[in-house]
Design a protein around this motif. Structure first.
Motif, PDB file in Angstrom:
ATOM      1  N   ALA A   1     -42.940  17.960 -85.016  1.00 29.07           N
ATOM      2  CA  ALA A   1     -42.759  16.910 -84.016  1.00 29.07           C
ATOM      3  C   ALA A   1     -42.139  15.662 -84.651  1.00 29.07           C
ATOM      4  CB  ALA A   1     -44.094  16.577 -83.359  1.00 29.07           C
ATOM      5  N   GLU A   2     -42.665  15.261 -85.806  1.00 37.02           N
ATOM      6  CA  GLU A   2     -42.131  14.083 -86.495  1.00 37.02           C
ATOM      7  C   GLU A   2     -40.694  14.301 -86.951  1.00 37.02           C
ATOM      8  OE1 GLU A   2     -44.957  13.132 -89.569  1.00 37.02           O
ATOM      9  OE2 GLU A   2     -46.426  12.378 -88.120  1.00 37.02           O
ATOM     10  N   GLU A   3     -40.386  15.509 -87.391  1.00 40.77           N
ATOM     11  CA  GLU A   3     -39.022  15.838 -87.815  1.00 40.77           C
ATOM     12  C   GLU A   3     -38.038  15.689 -86.646  1.00 40.77           C
ATOM     13  OE1 GLU A   3     -36.797  19.959 -89.043  1.00 40.77           O
ATOM     14  OE2 GLU A   3     -38.805  19.627 -89.854  1.00 40.77           O
ATOM     15  N   ILE A   4     -38.451  16.121 -85.480  1.00 42.25           N
ATOM     16  CA  ILE A   4     -37.600  16.033 -84.294  1.00 42.25           C
ATOM     17  C   ILE A   4     -37.383  14.580 -83.891  1.00 42.25           C
ATOM     18  CG2 ILE A   4     -37.526  16.572 -81.814  1.00 42.25           C
ATOM     19  CD1 ILE A   4     -39.083  19.213 -82.711  1.00 42.25           C
ATOM     20  N   ILE A   5     -38.440  13.793 -83.924  1.00 39.81           N
ATOM     21  CA  ILE A   5     -38.313  12.373 -83.578  1.00 39.81           C
ATOM     22  C   ILE A   5     -37.409  11.660 -84.583  1.00 39.81           C
ATOM     23  CG2 ILE A   5     -39.579  10.180 -83.380  1.00 39.81           C
ATOM     24  CD1 ILE A   5     -39.818  12.100 -80.945  1.00 39.81           C
ATOM     25  N   THR A   6     -37.541  11.987 -85.857  1.00 38.48           N
ATOM     26  CA  THR A   6     -36.674  11.392 -86.881  1.00 38.48           C
ATOM     27  C   THR A   6     -35.216  11.744 -86.613  1.00 38.48           C
ATOM     28  OG1 THR A   6     -38.443  11.476 -88.520  1.00 38.48           O
ATOM     29  CG2 THR A   6     -36.184  11.318 -89.365  1.00 38.48           C
ATOM     30  N   LYS A   7     -34.954  12.999 -86.281  1.00 36.53           N
ATOM     31  CA  LYS A   7     -33.583  13.425 -85.989  1.00 36.53           C
ATOM     32  C   LYS A   7     -33.043  12.717 -84.754  1.00 36.53           C
ATOM     33  CE  LYS A   7     -30.578  17.378 -85.562  1.00 36.53           C
ATOM     34  NZ  LYS A   7     -30.409  18.785 -85.761  1.00 36.53           N
ATOM     35  N   ARG A   8     -33.895  12.582 -83.706  1.00 36.25           N
ATOM     36  CA  ARG A   8     -33.491  11.866 -82.499  1.00 36.25           C
ATOM     37  C   ARG A   8     -33.121  10.433 -82.829  1.00 36.25           C
ATOM     38  NH1 ARG A   8     -37.867   9.463 -79.033  1.00 36.25           N
ATOM     39  NH2 ARG A   8     -37.816   8.235 -80.929  1.00 36.25           N
TER      40      ARG A   8
ATOM     41  N   PHE B   1     -39.351  18.114 -76.595  1.00 37.06           N
ATOM     42  CA  PHE B   1     -39.402  19.073 -77.694  1.00 37.06           C
ATOM     43  C   PHE B   1     -40.474  18.646 -78.697  1.00 37.06           C
ATOM     44  CE2 PHE B   1     -36.732  21.126 -81.293  1.00 37.06           C
ATOM     45  CZ  PHE B   1     -37.398  22.330 -81.144  1.00 37.06           C
ATOM     46  N   ALA B   2     -40.458  17.376 -79.063  1.00 35.99           N
ATOM     47  CA  ALA B   2     -41.449  16.863 -80.015  1.00 35.99           C
ATOM     48  C   ALA B   2     -42.854  16.941 -79.431  1.00 35.99           C
ATOM     49  CB  ALA B   2     -41.114  15.420 -80.391  1.00 35.99           C
ATOM     50  N   TYR B   3     -42.994  16.602 -78.158  1.00 26.15           N
ATOM     51  CA  TYR B   3     -44.314  16.659 -77.520  1.00 26.15           C
ATOM     52  C   TYR B   3     -44.846  18.089 -77.509  1.00 26.15           C
ATOM     53  CZ  TYR B   3     -48.066  15.884 -74.187  1.00 26.15           C
ATOM     54  OH  TYR B   3     -49.294  15.814 -73.590  1.00 26.15           O
ATOM     55  N   SER B   4     -43.961  19.056 -77.271  1.00 23.80           N
ATOM     56  CA  SER B   4     -44.380  20.466 -77.276  1.00 23.80           C
ATOM     57  C   SER B   4     -44.981  20.847 -78.626  1.00 23.80           C
ATOM     58  CB  SER B   4     -43.190  21.387 -76.964  1.00 23.80           C
ATOM     59  OG  SER B   4     -42.700  21.144 -75.672  1.00 23.80           O
TER      60      SER B   4
END
Length: 113
Positions: free
Chosen positions: A98-105, A85-88
């Motif tokens: 992308a950074e928001e998704i990685i932070t949430k992960r 998802f972040a890579y997309s």
């Protein structure tokens, strides 16, 4: 023994389908288009969102991958898909998302930075 869809179609006596003219890619694309039509009509399924997100991600269509992975994340918190998802988003130049998704992960996984 692993059967492909084309091999399975050969086992049926079906005069409508000329298996010699059917490719695996054609079947795959039609299946994805069918899933997409179902999802766009409002049917929500984690499995369908996973299939759509993965299909578009691995085909390199990151705009559609981000769209369907976004729907997936509204319905699950499975961290396995966060990287894709972040890579997309990164691929379509939406670095903040992308950074928001990685932070949430990382939060869900208990990873502290």
């Amino acid at each position: 023994m692993k059967n492909t869809i084309k091999e399975l179609l050969k086992t049926y006596d079906n005069p409508i389908i000329d298996v010699s003219k059917v490719s695996e890619k054609h079947i795959y694309v039609n299946l994805i288009k069918t899933y997409e039509r179902i999802a766009e009509k409002g049917y929500k399924s984690i499995e369908i969102f996973q299939k759509l997100g993965n299909a578009y991600f691995f085909d390199g269509d990151y705009v559609k991958a981000a769209k369907w992975n976004g729907e997936l994340f509204k319905n699950t918190i499975d961290t396995e898909y966060y990287e894709r998802f972040a890579y997309s988003f990164a691929a379509i130049r939406e670095k903040d998302k992308a950074e928001e998704i990685i932070t949430k992960r990382d939060q869900l996984s208990g990873i502290n930075k």
